[in-house]
Design an enzyme around this catalytic site. Structure first.
Site, short mmCIF file in Angstrom:
data_model
loop_
_atom_site.label_atom_id
_atom_site.label_comp_id
_atom_site.label_asym_id
_atom_site.label_seq_id
_atom_site.Cartn_x
_atom_site.Cartn_y
_atom_site.Cartn_z
N ASP A 1 0.86 -1.18 0.00
CA ASP A 1 0.00 0.00 0.00
C ASP A 1 0.90 1.24 0.00
OD1 ASP A 1 -1.62 2.13 0.68
OD2 ASP A 1 -2.59 1.12 2.36
N ILE A 2 0.81 2.04 -1.03
CA ILE A 2 1.72 3.17 -1.21
C ILE A 2 1.55 4.24 -0.11
CG2 ILE A 2 0.31 4.65 -2.72
CD1 ILE A 2 2.88 4.88 -4.50
N ASN B 1 -6.96 12.23 -10.94
CA ASN B 1 -7.70 12.63 -12.13
C ASN B 1 -7.51 14.12 -12.33
OD1 ASN B 1 -9.73 13.93 -10.44
ND2 ASN B 1 -10.33 11.83 -9.95
N VAL C 1 -6.10 4.23 -5.98
CA VAL C 1 -4.99 4.74 -5.18
C VAL C 1 -5.23 6.20 -4.76
CG1 VAL C 1 -3.51 5.43 -7.13
CG2 VAL C 1 -2.47 4.69 -4.99
N ASP C 2 -5.91 6.95 -5.61
CA ASP C 2 -6.24 8.35 -5.32
C ASP C 2 -7.08 8.43 -4.04
OD1 ASP C 2 -6.48 11.07 -5.76
OD2 ASP C 2 -7.92 10.90 -7.39
N SER D 1 -2.43 4.39 -14.48
CA SER D 1 -3.36 4.03 -15.58
C SER D 1 -3.72 2.55 -15.64
CB SER D 1 -2.83 4.47 -16.96
OG SER D 1 -2.86 5.87 -17.09
N GLY E 1 -5.33 0.74 -13.46
CA GLY E 1 -6.53 0.38 -12.72
C GLY E 1 -7.76 0.81 -13.50
P1 ADP Z 1 -5.83 4.80 -12.74
O1 ADP Z 1 -7.12 5.56 -12.75
O2 ADP Z 1 -4.63 5.65 -13.13
O3 ADP Z 1 -5.91 3.51 -13.51
P2 ADP Z 1 -6.19 3.40 -10.17
O4 ADP Z 1 -6.05 3.96 -8.81
O5 ADP Z 1 -7.54 2.93 -10.59
O6 ADP Z 1 -5.56 4.49 -11.17
O7 ADP Z 1 -5.20 2.17 -10.32
C1 ADP Z 1 -3.80 2.30 -10.45
C2 ADP Z 1 -3.13 1.16 -9.71
O8 ADP Z 1 -3.08 1.48 -8.31
C3 ADP Z 1 -3.84 -0.19 -9.80
O9 ADP Z 1 -2.87 -1.20 -10.04
C4 ADP Z 1 -4.46 -0.35 -8.40
O10 ADP Z 1 -4.56 -1.73 -8.03
C5 ADP Z 1 -3.41 0.32 -7.57
N1 ADP Z 1 -3.75 0.73 -6.19
C6 ADP Z 1 -4.97 0.93 -5.61
N2 ADP Z 1 -4.82 1.29 -4.32
C7 ADP Z 1 -3.48 1.33 -4.07
C8 ADP Z 1 -2.66 1.61 -2.92
N3 ADP Z 1 -3.21 1.95 -1.75
N4 ADP Z 1 -1.30 1.53 -3.05
C9 ADP Z 1 -0.74 1.19 -4.23
N5 ADP Z 1 -1.44 0.92 -5.35
C10 ADP Z 1 -2.80 0.97 -5.26
#
Ligand code: ADP
Length: 172
Positions: free
Chosen positions: A10-11, A24, A33-34, A122, A124
């Site tokens: 988890d980042i 976005n 992740v946002d 991008s 996700g």
């Molecule tokens: P995008 O809209 O750019 O595709 P997303 O957030 O939907 O962004 O997904 C980007 C990546 O981040 C995906 O691989 C998703 O599984 C991942 N992700 C979601 N939550 C976290 C987190 N807490 N830490 C790291 N990566 C995450």
């Protein structure tokens, strides 16, 4: 040259100078992740985003660009927001995805950040095919001219971690 490492996790919990948010254009928070970054970092990050929209980014953050804010309560010092492109099977948008990574590193240089963590931008909700997203991420970072010493890709699930492992092996 920048040292690239991969980690599953988890980042929001990573202790680096700056973490990158797959934001976005509106910088209003969202899912994936946002959402995780805003939830864990607290109101301060959203306030900084609103301030950016009111001042230097009235039209939002363009795709492929990057901007920094505070990291609020997160262990990192800064959040660098980037907007990756939505995948399009017809139009080749890979230059914009590369740009999201290189612009994030440029902003990291402006901040004097030595260590930066990236999610799979991008890959996700924006629908980019995973193997290609991983290849573009790894080669963009390895090819970048930057003073950043360490880039850590923090991948949320096993499938994404596996794709980045293969991409890094192919690029090294
Ligand atoms: P995008 O809209 O750019 O595709 P997303 O957030 O939907 O962004 O997904 C980007 C990546 O981040 C995906 O691989 C998703 O599984 C991942 N992700 C979601 N939550 C976290 C987190 N807490 N830490 C790291 N990566 C995450």
């Amino acid at each position: 040259m920048v040292q690239v490492t991969l980690k599953r996790g988890d980042i929001t919990r990573v202790e680096v100078d700056a973490i990158v948010n797959a934001a976005n254009s509106g910088l209003r928070g969202g899912g994936g992740v946002d959402g995780a970054i805003h939830a864990a970092g607290g109101r301060e990050i959203l306030d900084a985003c609103v301030q950016l929209r009111r001042t230097v980014l009235p039209g939002g953050l363009p795709t492929g660009q990057a901007v920094a804010t505070t990291a609020g309560r997160l262990p990192a010092r800064h959040v660098i927001h980037v907007v990756g492109p939505v995948y399009d099977p017809v139009e080749d948008r890979s230059a914009l995805l590369r740009s999201a990574y290189t612009e994030a590193l440029r902003v990291a240089d402006d901040l004097g950040a030595a260590s930066v963590a990236f999610p799979a931008v991008s890959a996700g909700a924006y629908g980019w095919p995973l193997d290609d997203a991983a290849r573009l991420a790894v080669t963009s970072v390895l090819g970048a001219t930057t003073a950043v010493r360490e880039v850590r890709f923090v991948l949320f699930d096993e499938r994404t971690h596996r794709a980045f492992t293969a991409a890094l092996a192919a690029a090294s």
